[in-house]
Scaffold this active site. Structure first.
Site, PDB file in Angstrom:
ATOM      1  CD  GLU A  87      30.280  -2.569  -9.103  1.00  0.00           C
ATOM      2  OE1 GLU A  87      29.213  -2.765  -9.708  1.00  0.00           O
ATOM      3  OE2 GLU A  87      30.693  -3.264  -8.160  1.00  0.00           O
ATOM      4  CE1 TYR A 122      38.876  16.823   1.995  1.00  0.00           C
ATOM      5  CE2 TYR A 122      37.055  17.818   3.211  1.00  0.00           C
ATOM      6  CZ  TYR A 122      37.607  17.394   2.015  1.00  0.00           C
ATOM      7  OH  TYR A 122      36.907  17.522   0.849  1.00  0.00           O
ATOM      8  CD  GLN A 159      37.622  11.933 -11.442  1.00  0.00           C
ATOM      9  OE1 GLN A 159      36.534  12.331 -11.052  1.00  0.00           O
ATOM     10  NE2 GLN A 159      37.748  10.762 -12.037  1.00  0.00           N
ATOM     11  CB  CYS A 186      46.083  35.827   2.822  1.00  0.00           C
ATOM     12  SG  CYS A 186      47.022  34.405   3.435  1.00  0.00           S
ATOM     13  NE  ARG A 193      38.772  11.814   2.082  1.00  0.00           N
ATOM     14  CZ  ARG A 193      38.554  12.747   1.156  1.00  0.00           C
ATOM     15  NH1 ARG A 193      37.779  13.786   1.419  1.00  0.00           N
ATOM     16  NH2 ARG A 193      39.096  12.639  -0.035  1.00  0.00           N
ATOM     17  CB  CYS A 246      46.397  31.703   7.757  1.00  0.00           C
ATOM     18  SG  CYS A 246      47.622  32.445   6.665  1.00  0.00           S
ATOM     19  CG  HIS A 254      38.755  16.824  -8.137  1.00  0.00           C
ATOM     20  ND1 HIS A 254      38.024  15.662  -8.262  1.00  0.00           N
ATOM     21  CD2 HIS A 254      38.299  17.657  -9.109  1.00  0.00           C
ATOM     22  CE1 HIS A 254      37.171  15.781  -9.276  1.00  0.00           C
ATOM     23  NE2 HIS A 254      37.314  16.978  -9.804  1.00  0.00           N
TER      24      HIS A 254
HETATM   25  C1  BJW Z   1      37.510   0.162  -8.809  1.00  0.00           C
HETATM   26  C2  BJW Z   1      38.118  -0.517  -7.808  1.00  0.00           C
HETATM   27  C3  BJW Z   1      39.270  -1.200  -8.161  1.00  0.00           C
HETATM   28  C4  BJW Z   1      36.454   0.401  -6.920  1.00  0.00           C
HETATM   29  N1  BJW Z   1      39.713  -1.150  -9.420  1.00  0.00           N
HETATM   30  N2  BJW Z   1      37.873   0.264 -10.046  1.00  0.00           N
HETATM   31  C5  BJW Z   1      27.916  18.667 -15.786  1.00  0.00           C
HETATM   32  C6  BJW Z   1      26.799  17.874 -15.562  1.00  0.00           C
HETATM   33  C7  BJW Z   1      26.273  17.744 -14.284  1.00  0.00           C
HETATM   34  C8  BJW Z   1      26.832  18.408 -13.202  1.00  0.00           C
HETATM   35  C9  BJW Z   1      27.939  19.189 -13.421  1.00  0.00           C
HETATM   36  C10 BJW Z   1      28.459  19.326 -14.698  1.00  0.00           C
HETATM   37  N3  BJW Z   1      29.539  20.129 -14.622  1.00  0.00           N
HETATM   38  C11 BJW Z   1      29.718  20.489 -13.319  1.00  0.00           C
HETATM   39  C12 BJW Z   1      28.732  19.954 -12.574  1.00  0.00           C
HETATM   40  C13 BJW Z   1      28.539  20.111 -11.098  1.00  0.00           C
HETATM   41  C14 BJW Z   1      29.420  19.199 -10.295  1.00  0.00           C
HETATM   42  C15 BJW Z   1      29.134  17.740 -10.635  1.00  0.00           C
HETATM   43  O1  BJW Z   1      29.838  17.074 -11.350  1.00  0.00           O
HETATM   44  N4  BJW Z   1      28.061  17.216 -10.070  1.00  0.00           N
HETATM   45  C16 BJW Z   1      27.678  15.813 -10.313  1.00  0.00           C
HETATM   46  C17 BJW Z   1      27.837  14.987  -9.033  1.00  0.00           C
HETATM   47  C18 BJW Z   1      26.266  15.795 -10.787  1.00  0.00           C
HETATM   48  N5  BJW Z   1      30.821  19.487 -10.517  1.00  0.00           N
HETATM   49  C19 BJW Z   1      31.433  20.461  -9.869  1.00  0.00           C
HETATM   50  O2  BJW Z   1      30.832  21.158  -9.046  1.00  0.00           O
HETATM   51  C20 BJW Z   1      32.882  20.715 -10.190  1.00  0.00           C
HETATM   52  N6  BJW Z   1      33.067  22.101 -10.417  1.00  0.00           N
HETATM   53  C21 BJW Z   1      32.715  22.685 -11.549  1.00  0.00           C
HETATM   54  O3  BJW Z   1      32.372  22.076 -12.528  1.00  0.00           O
HETATM   55  O4  BJW Z   1      32.792  24.069 -11.508  1.00  0.00           O
HETATM   56  C22 BJW Z   1      32.047  24.800 -12.468  1.00  0.00           C
HETATM   57  C23 BJW Z   1      30.583  24.580 -12.190  1.00  0.00           C
HETATM   58  C24 BJW Z   1      30.113  24.673 -10.899  1.00  0.00           C
HETATM   59  C25 BJW Z   1      28.748  24.460 -10.659  1.00  0.00           C
HETATM   60  C26 BJW Z   1      27.890  24.145 -11.693  1.00  0.00           C
HETATM   61  C27 BJW Z   1      28.394  24.034 -12.989  1.00  0.00           C
HETATM   62  C28 BJW Z   1      29.763  24.256 -13.230  1.00  0.00           C
HETATM   63  C29 BJW Z   1      33.779  20.360  -9.009  1.00  0.00           C
HETATM   64  C30 BJW Z   1      33.772  18.909  -8.692  1.00  0.00           C
HETATM   65  C31 BJW Z   1      34.628  18.674  -7.445  1.00  0.00           C
HETATM   66  C32 BJW Z   1      34.570  17.239  -6.966  1.00  0.00           C
HETATM   67  N7  BJW Z   1      35.194  17.150  -5.709  1.00  0.00           N
HETATM   68  C33 BJW Z   1      35.362  15.866  -5.063  1.00  0.00           C
HETATM   69  C34 BJW Z   1      35.965  16.095  -3.659  1.00  0.00           C
HETATM   70  C35 BJW Z   1      37.456  16.439  -3.782  1.00  0.00           C
HETATM   71  C36 BJW Z   1      38.056  16.666  -2.457  1.00  0.00           C
HETATM   72  C37 BJW Z   1      38.032  15.440  -1.587  1.00  0.00           C
HETATM   73  O5  BJW Z   1      38.595  14.395  -1.927  1.00  0.00           O
HETATM   74  O6  BJW Z   1      37.422  15.517  -0.535  1.00  0.00           O
HETATM   75  O7  BJW Z   1      36.208  15.020  -5.842  1.00  0.00           O
HETATM   76  S1  BJW Z   1      33.848  14.929  -4.940  1.00  0.00           S
HETATM   77  C38 BJW Z   1      34.599  13.361  -5.205  1.00  0.00           C
HETATM   78  O8  BJW Z   1      34.113  12.789  -6.451  1.00  0.00           O
HETATM   79  C39 BJW Z   1      36.091  13.642  -5.421  1.00  0.00           C
HETATM   80  C40 BJW Z   1      36.422  12.698  -6.533  1.00  0.00           C
HETATM   81  O9  BJW Z   1      37.608  13.108  -7.171  1.00  0.00           O
HETATM   82  C41 BJW Z   1      35.184  12.758  -7.384  1.00  0.00           C
HETATM   83  C42 BJW Z   1      35.024  11.581  -8.317  1.00  0.00           C
HETATM   84  O10 BJW Z   1      34.894  10.401  -7.607  1.00  0.00           O
HETATM   85  P1  BJW Z   1      35.548   9.069  -8.190  1.00  0.00           P
HETATM   86  O11 BJW Z   1      37.013   9.186  -8.184  1.00  0.00           O
HETATM   87  O12 BJW Z   1      34.922   8.733  -9.457  1.00  0.00           O
HETATM   88  O13 BJW Z   1      35.195   8.043  -7.015  1.00  0.00           O
HETATM   89  P2  BJW Z   1      33.859   7.172  -6.816  1.00  0.00           P
HETATM   90  O14 BJW Z   1      33.871   6.684  -5.428  1.00  0.00           O
HETATM   91  O15 BJW Z   1      32.665   7.897  -7.271  1.00  0.00           O
HETATM   92  O16 BJW Z   1      34.044   5.943  -7.816  1.00  0.00           O
HETATM   93  C43 BJW Z   1      35.029   4.942  -7.609  1.00  0.00           C
HETATM   94  C44 BJW Z   1      34.966   3.989  -8.793  1.00  0.00           C
HETATM   95  O17 BJW Z   1      36.015   3.047  -8.674  1.00  0.00           O
HETATM   96  C45 BJW Z   1      33.656   3.203  -8.880  1.00  0.00           C
HETATM   97  O18 BJW Z   1      33.191   3.242 -10.225  1.00  0.00           O
HETATM   98  C46 BJW Z   1      34.065   1.776  -8.508  1.00  0.00           C
HETATM   99  O19 BJW Z   1      33.314   0.797  -9.218  1.00  0.00           O
HETATM  100  C47 BJW Z   1      35.490   1.764  -8.942  1.00  0.00           C
HETATM  101  N8  BJW Z   1      36.362   0.840  -8.220  1.00  0.00           N
HETATM  102  N9  BJW Z   1      37.361  -0.303  -6.622  1.00  0.00           N
HETATM  103  C48 BJW Z   1      39.002  -0.420 -10.327  1.00  0.00           C
HETATM  104  N10 BJW Z   1      39.941  -1.925  -7.232  1.00  0.00           N
HETATM  105 ZN    ZN Z   2      46.103  33.733   5.451  1.00  0.00          ZN
END
Ligand code: BJW
Ligand code: ZN
Length: 291
Positions: A265, A98, A132, A176, A101, A197, A165
């Site tokens: 993509e 982090y 996100q 806390c 980043r 903290c 997110h």
């Molecule tokens: C371009 C470009 C250009 C490039 N122009 N395009 C339902 C089904 C299956 C699983 C789950 C579900 N519901 C929940 C889950 C579990 C899990 C999940 O989704 N898992 C999957 C991976 C399978 N979700 C969670 O755990 C979430 N919590 C939750 O649902 O709680 C309740 C629960 C818990 C457990 C079980 C069930 C329910 C929380 C998700 C938190 C995600 N956190 C992160 C980190 C945030 C902090 C940090 O930044 O460090 O969020 S992970 C990371 O991925 C980050 C992003 O916001 C997120 C999405 O990524 P994003 O933005 O899509 O980026 P990329 O890199 O993947 O894609 C980039 C895209 O841009 C690509 O397509 C390129 O082609 C494109 N691109 N250049 C246009 N110039």
């Molecule tokens: Zn504290």
């Protein structure tokens, strides 16, 4: 715009080929102009528009995406680092990621896609932005667009993104729960030097949502309401792999609206989209958004 779904899936390829081709593919496709027009018409006539963004919208600002060849940090996948378990096991490693980043994103500026979205949300009260991203670039673009003082405070606050997110530049206390804005570099020399903290001395963590953690219920509810109300959901630069964010466009569709995608993509949402435009957001959005 009515709330009927259009039947066909139009795909538009805009990305340039790796080597010699500098002119984007879409410019060479006979029907590309028609397809851009189709997307523009949909966006221009929507009474309620939701824009959902992911890391790709910031790629042209120099912010690394999560997945794909440039998405790795020291060969680790985000799924290995963005979890409460990873933080518990090795807080120094996770803070190092982090800290890296923060430094990298802190030097980035909003690009033309952020600017186009900022103008649209400031000009139009029926446009909601859900992101996100934790990089704060949508917020910076809003500040830049409104820097001449021409928008009232109400427009600015309405245009603020719904951040699913969290934020890279905020910490949360593991003791806390106190939240603080924090842009400082992180000293990861030892566990003792990690951010603590001021109130209770417990370890601070980035105020972001990790895998397996629930999203803030109010934030999620606002995003769901915006998705259900939207006539068009414009999805920009997300791999659409992470839920519940990736489910929002499906809610729009289930509620009778349509999905328009902009991505370099194909994604799991490509077949859901009525128009999928393949190309970099910074090039496409300024031509697409009706401002
Ligand atoms: C371009 C470009 C250009 C490039 N122009 N395009 C339902 C089904 C299956 C699983 C789950 C579900 N519901 C929940 C889950 C579990 C899990 C999940 O989704 N898992 C999957 C991976 C399978 N979700 C969670 O755990 C979430 N919590 C939750 O649902 O709680 C309740 C629960 C818990 C457990 C079980 C069930 C329910 C929380 C998700 C938190 C995600 N956190 C992160 C980190 C945030 C902090 C940090 O930044 O460090 O969020 S992970 C990371 O991925 C980050 C992003 O916001 C997120 C999405 O990524 P994003 O933005 O899509 O980026 P990329 O890199 O993947 O894609 C980039 C895209 O841009 C690509 O397509 C390129 O082609 C494109 N691109 N250049 C246009 N110039
Ligand atoms: Zn504290």
């Amino acid at each position: 715009m009515g709330r009927s779904s259009l039947g066909c899936v139009a795909q538009l390829t805009v990305e340039s080929r790796p080597d010699e081709v500098r002119q984007p593919d879409w410019a060479q496709e006979p029907d590309s102009a028609q397809r851009m027009d189709q997307a523009r018409r949909l966006l221009g006539s929507a009474h309620r528009l939701l824009i959902l963004t992911g890391a790709g919208v910031s790629a042209e600002s120099g912010v690394p995406t999560f997945r794909g060849p440039n998405g790795l940090w020291r060969t680790r996948r985000p799924e290995e680092l963005a979890t409460p378990q990873a933080f518990q096991a090795d807080p120094r490693l996770v803070w190092e990621w982090y800290g890296f980043r923060r430094e990298r994103v802190g030097a980035c500026r909003p690009n033309k896609a952020h600017a186009a979205i900022a103008r649209l949300t400031l000009e139009n009260e029926n446009v909601r932005l859900v992101t996100q991203n934790v990089d704060g670039l949508h917020e910076l673009a809003l500040e830049e667009a409104a820097s001449d003082g021409s928008y009232p405070a109400a427009s600015l606050s309405r245009a603020e993104p719904i951040r699913l997110h969290g934020s890279l530049f905020r910490t949360r206390c593991t003791g806390c729960g106190d939240r603080t804005l924090d842009r400082h570099p992180v000293d990861v020399d030892s566990e003792a030097s990690l951010p603590r903290c001021k109130k209770c001395a417990a370890l601070l963590r980035p105020d972001v949502v990790w895998f397996g953690e629930g999203l803030d219920p109010q934030i999620l509810q606002s995003a769901i309401a915006a998705a259900e109300a939207a006539e068009v959901c414009l999805v920009v630069g997300t791999s659409a792999l992470v839920h519940p964010a990736a489910s929002l466009p499906l809610l729009t569709k289930e509620s009778g609206g349509v999905v328009v995608e902009v991505n370099t993509e194909a994604t799991p949402l490509t077949d859901v989209a009525v128009v999928s435009i393949r190309g970099p957001a910074g090039k496409i959005l300024p031509r697409l958004l009706p401002v």
